[in-house]
Structure formats: C-alpha cells, structure tokens
Enzyme design. Sequence first.
Site, PDB file in Angstrom:
ATOM      1  N   THR A  78       0.598  -1.280   0.008  1.00 25.12           N
ATOM      2  CA  THR A  78       0.023   0.001   0.004  1.00 25.12           C
ATOM      3  C   THR A  78       0.870   1.358   0.094  1.00 25.12           C
ATOM      4  O   THR A  78       1.962   1.264   0.440  1.00 25.12           O
ATOM      5  CB  THR A  78      -0.964  -0.122   1.077  1.00 25.12           C
ATOM      6  OG1 THR A  78      -0.050   0.230   2.336  1.00 25.12           O
ATOM      7  CG2 THR A  78      -1.771  -1.394   1.388  1.00 25.12           C
ATOM      8  N   SER A  79       0.160   2.417  -0.474  1.00 27.87           N
ATOM      9  CA  SER A  79       1.241   3.564  -0.518  1.00 27.87           C
ATOM     10  C   SER A  79      -0.201   4.894  -0.066  1.00 27.87           C
ATOM     11  O   SER A  79      -1.248   4.844  -0.741  1.00 27.87           O
ATOM     12  CB  SER A  79       1.813   3.850  -1.728  1.00 27.87           C
ATOM     13  OG  SER A  79       2.140   5.184  -1.961  1.00 27.87           O
ATOM     14  N   PRO A  80       0.508   6.039   0.567  1.00 25.80           N
ATOM     15  CA  PRO A  80      -0.123   6.887   0.824  1.00 25.80           C
ATOM     16  C   PRO A  80      -0.336   8.090  -0.518  1.00 25.80           C
ATOM     17  O   PRO A  80      -1.056   9.156  -0.310  1.00 25.80           O
ATOM     18  CB  PRO A  80       0.191   7.535   1.957  1.00 25.80           C
ATOM     19  CG  PRO A  80       1.722   7.512   1.914  1.00 25.80           C
ATOM     20  CD  PRO A  80       1.551   5.879   1.239  1.00 25.80           C
ATOM     21  N   ASP A 108       7.506   5.115  -3.073  1.00 23.19           N
ATOM     22  CA  ASP A 108       7.391   5.882  -2.105  1.00 23.19           C
ATOM     23  C   ASP A 108       8.774   6.330  -1.558  1.00 23.19           C
ATOM     24  O   ASP A 108       8.978   7.414  -0.978  1.00 23.19           O
ATOM     25  CB  ASP A 108       6.911   5.176  -0.747  1.00 23.19           C
ATOM     26  CG  ASP A 108       5.647   4.724  -0.858  1.00 23.19           C
ATOM     27  OD1 ASP A 108       4.654   5.502  -1.732  1.00 23.19           O
ATOM     28  OD2 ASP A 108       4.949   4.008  -0.094  1.00 23.19           O
TER      29      ASP A 108
END
Length: 768
Positions: free
Chosen positions: A325-327, A444
């Site tokens: 996942t990544s923000p 990221d």
Amino acid sequence: MIALAAATFTLLAIATLLYSLGVPSLDYRSWRLVEGDEWTASVQDDAKLTTWRAGNEGTNVSSTVAGDQYLLGVGKADITGPVVEINLMGYADPKQLGTGLRQRLYSRAFIVGNIAKPEDRFVYLVLDTQSGDTAVRHGILEGLQALGPEYALYGQQNVAVTGTHSHSGPAAWLNYLLPQITSRGFDKQSYRAIVDGALLSICRAHESLSPGSLSIGSMDIEGANINRSPYAYLANPEEERKHYEHDVDKDMTVLKFRRNEDGRDIGVLTWFPVHGTSMLGNNTLITGDNKGVAAYLFEQSMKKSEGNAAEGFVAGFSQANVGDTSPNVLGAYCEFGPSEGQECDFETSLCDGRNEACHGRGPHFGLEDAGTKSCYEIGKRQYEGAMQLYKRMEEDTVPVRGSAVKSLHAFRDLSNYTFPHPNGTIVSTCPAALGYSFAAGTTDGPGAFDFKQNNSGKPDANPVWSAVGGFLHSPNDEQRACHGAKPILLDVGETTSPYLWSPNIVDIQLLRVGQLLIIVSPGEATTMAGRRWKAALASHARDTGLLNSDNRKSADEPIVLLGGPANSYTHYIATEEEYAIQRYEGASTLYGPHTLNAYIDLTRAALPYLSSHAPGVIDPGPSPPIHTNKSLSFITGVVYDRPGFFKHFGQIVTDARAFYTAGDTVSATFIGANPRNNLRLEQTYAAVERMGNDGSWSRVRDDADWELVFEWKRTNKVLATSEVTVSWETSERTERGTYRLRYYGDAKAFGSGVITEFEGVSGEFFVR
C-alpha cells in the site's frame, strides 16, 4: 577480538561506501496539483458495518444482541527519542538526520481481560515507530517483570508490540545489524525512550482496568491508500482477484472500548492498511506520519466533544496488511529527466531506465514541504472515516461476544521450516536473504544506483554489487535454489559477523477475544497475502469449532484481523505469485517463496491454543538473540553546549513580529542547546501561551500539536553553539488574542557534563 575488529572494519567500510557514494539527493521539486485530483469524499455512503472481507464474509450479527463483559484498560505514554543528529528510521538514507520535532511519538496500550479469569488477558501496543522489534519487546517484558507480582500476568504469551510503520521517527533502536548500518549503529537513548514509554503506557492501561464491553464495525474509506505494486498484484490468480473490488483493502475497522461504571467510551483501536511514508525522504522532522495525525485528531476531537468519551480517551491507529500500500494516492511519476511528468514504467517503476526519478505523489504533491500537507490529509481521511464509523456504531454495531480471552506466542525458526504445501508437496523455507530489487526501493522511496524492481532470475545490475554482496556472505547453491526467483543481493540470514544481520527466528502470535481473532504479524503482509492469511484462519476456526468452545447456543462467525509489523521486523510477506515477479515486496520476502504459506501453516497449527479449553501452553520455541549490549555504535554523544561569546542560553536571536493574521506562521529563534541532553518525555520543548483577560498566561499548544514546530540547528561545531526556532502555524480557526512562544532547553556544561535547564520567551504578539 580479532574477529570483532575485522567485522567492525567491514561495517565501517560499508558505512564509508554509503557515505562516500551517497544515496542520491532526491529531487522533490514543485509540481502543480492536477485539476480534479482533490479528494471529495471521506467514506463510502453505502458502507455496511457488518460486512467483513478477506475471510470474514458472512458475518452479520444483529446489533440488538448484547456483548459480553471484559476487563478493559487503555493507556498512552511518550516514546519520543532523540529528535536531532539521529538517522530517521524507514528510508535507509544515512544523510536523513533529524533536525527537530513536529509531533511527539506515543505508545498506546489496550488491555483486554477475562473478568472470571483475570489471568487470561492480553496487551495490544500501538507504537508510533517503523515496526515492532525483538530487542524492544524483550526490554518491555524485562521491565514488566521488574514491576513486581502485580504485573506478573503480562509476559511472553500476551504482549503484542506493533508499530504504525512511520518512516519519520528516530532510528538506532533495532536489534539486528542491517537496519543499524544507516543509523551508524545502536543508540541506547533512542531504545530506552521506546521501552520506557511503552512500559508506562501499559502501567496506565493496567491502572485503568474496569469491566466493560467491546463492539466492532467496519466500513470502506476511499482516497487514503493505493497499491504501489499493481503489476505484482495482477500476478495473483484472476479467479481470486475477482472476489475483491480493489487491489488494496479499503476497510477501516474500529474496535470500541466502553466501560460499565458510567457507560463512557475509553478508547478505540482501529486497523487500516496504508504505508507511513507520507512524509518524504527529505523530511528531517520527527512525526508519527499519517497514523500519528489520525490518532492526534481523534483524541483531540474527543477532548473537545460533549459526547460519550471518558477523560484520557486513547485512539490507536494500527496497521493491517500494509505491504504493497501507499499513501501517495495520485500515483507515481517521473520527477526529472527526459520522461519528466510522465507515469513511471508500470512493470519496473523506472524512468528512462533508472529508478531514482520515480516518486509517488501524495494528495498535495507540488508543495515543497517534505510531504507535510499530504501527510496531514491522509491522516485526516483516516480520522474522518474512523469518526464517522464510531458515531454510526452508536446505532448499528457488532458486539464482541464470548467469554474467552486467549493469547499465544511462540518463536519459530524459518531458516529451514519444512511443511506440506497446499498443493500436496513438501516445501521448506530458507535462511533470510534480500534480493536485488530490495535495493531498488519503492515509489514511496526509490533506491540508488542501478537497481530496479521486477528483477528476477539473473540480476540486472552492475556486477560490483554482486561483489559487495559476496563480501558479506556468498550464498551457496542450496541457498540460491531455495530462494528460487530471487537473485540474492544480501544473504543476511547467514551473515553473523559481528552479529546476525536479520532475523531467522520469527514471532508467531495470535490473540482472541470472543469471536475476534487477531493475527500479530512480524512482517508487512501484502494485500493479497493478508487476505489469504485471514481467510485461512477464519476457515480453520469454523472447521475446528473454535468458537463453539464458549458453550454458546450458536457460535458467531469468526472475525479475523491482522496487525503489524509487530514484535520483530521480518520485512515483507508476499504471495508466491507476487514473489515470482520480484518487485520490492517480493525481493524483501526474507524466507523464500513459501514464506506466506509457512506463516499460515504455523498459525493454523497454533489456533487450538486459543480455545476456551486449550490443550496446555504452546511450545515456546528457540529464543532469538538479543543484541542490545553488544551492538556496535558510531553515534557520538553530546560533548558540551555553549551560548557563544557575550550571549546566554534562551536569548532571542530573531523575535516574533508584533502582529499576525490568522493563517500566518509565527516564529522566533533562540540561542539553544542540543535537545539530546534531555528528551523531555511527557514534557515539551516548545509552547504557545495565551494571555487571559486577567493578564495571566496559559499554555494552548505544545510540541505534541502538529502545528507547533521545533527546529534545532548547529551554528558552530567547534564552539558547540546552536540555535532553536519555534514556529506556530496558525489557522483561520485560531482565536484572536495576545500570545507568546516559549522554548524549554537543557545545556550541557564543558568538563563537568552537568546539564542545566533554561527557558527562552518571545515577545508578545497579537493574532487578529
């Protein structure tokens, strides 16, 4: 001693190589926010509180059925380590040294116990750190033993130490050598801050124990995470993927703690998967990243609320299957070079054949603020979703039912664990190793030099790196064959000089209260890995009648959650299909292609020990090595501080202006001293004070608040002088009035080493 000296020389040589060649300075240049990319909805309106995904399908318990009663307690304590001159943990950049503090870090403790059998209880810790850790957990357990008989109930079996996976906290506290390299070794001050704060949070939770009830809900949150390795995700079977709407889990789960005596809520524990990488690799201020923001906003809201919150309400925002996942929800783009402004290559995340230019973009990408505004936004989206769910749960919720409160913990050696594969063959795990794509980093935080993701089979990188990897330990044919598609760069599980580089012994831990089962994962499970793991345990719990052991007329459906990275840090847990792609997550899956299935096999075998009539205690397994007293350290301490000629500590260098408009940033600079002299745990380095109508002053902000920033700068190394800048980012909601800034410092004397407190105060200013 000769072996240790040789190993030390090796470490120094590697550190020197990193410093001399450097990790390229990442270019976080200004980009315009693409029109229409603003986030417009915090949560899906049609979310169903009783819909459980990833192995929890079918749960639909009527909200009119009361839950059982448990012993419940919550506590919170400061774990902020050294905020300057220490490498930040997460991006592995030796040049990313702390320069100050934007937000204090905390340990949040949640205790659940069986009222009838008080010895049956567990502690779930949520630390604002990159992960849990073997040495940190060991220190916490030793500390609990030292507290005496009252705390003898807490031990190896029932203490879970999870991290929020923030990449903007101090490093130098981990047990194994690999993460110590970029932090220049181990720092006991950094380590003790975490251990002591975690202990204090447990004590506070223990002291608050009282009967209460638990309820749980879940709903989707859009716009707070994306998959950063969708190419690897697509390698999973289409038949499996079609069961899920998204390539990341969007569900936010909230567990509400309510005490009986007054019906007030004492805390919430939430799970949602998103990397703590909103603050970028050029950030040098300590924060809890997006989950730290979410917890801060929730707790602040409860302080101001006239609702049902008890004093001292604690909000824990735990990670879930966070691996891929990544923000950075706007996607990954090339920041410089011929392909500037274009999306990175889908399969390899390269830009013009190299990975350094490929960066993920947060919701406010384009601001030269090291990701600060994007971090706040992703945290706010989690907070808003959790708060909306929390309020809905007053009317529609799933009670936690069943008297059983159980926990288990065991160590297992994954350097060669043999077990039956789901396809019927016998397979084994391998000693820990990292592949070439590990060094490529992610969107990221891209790595350096000429590494790339999606690098399986024969490594596609400069042959000098094969020599570097072989210099540490050269994997033999058996090790290479065991890791399959992974070309081994660092054979960390077989490198033992001067001590082990990465863990081979892993933590297996499960928690249970009623129908709720929690997998405490030592690694970062990818989205699909987490789904498979949760589904496997839910199925096994149903098949074995685990929940029937409570002697209820009808057993509830199991609800399975996954939290981590916890207890140790075993890097990533990818599916076999994702592993074969060898992007970052697969290359960082330490124990070979069968890592996930090994964890599933081990936890399935352990599940009967969570029964109300458990067959004794699980075999504890082999203890891991603890390196706190033998770790190398090249981190120099504070020698002394001086204010400079004809100056004094706390003296104003640049004062605040007399007038500001709400929304302006107020700042003042003082003659300072090194903040490593005193971590000021449970205190503050800076404060905003407001004048009352009677002329008295009261504190309205301190360094636990996101908008108050403390920055330290060395002005002369030889003379040991430094300056501190305190900045307050006001907003349109800032109340009109007269204010001042205060700085709290501690100076170390030359020769004697005596540390003396001092203060500095700005001039008064008016915010209109």
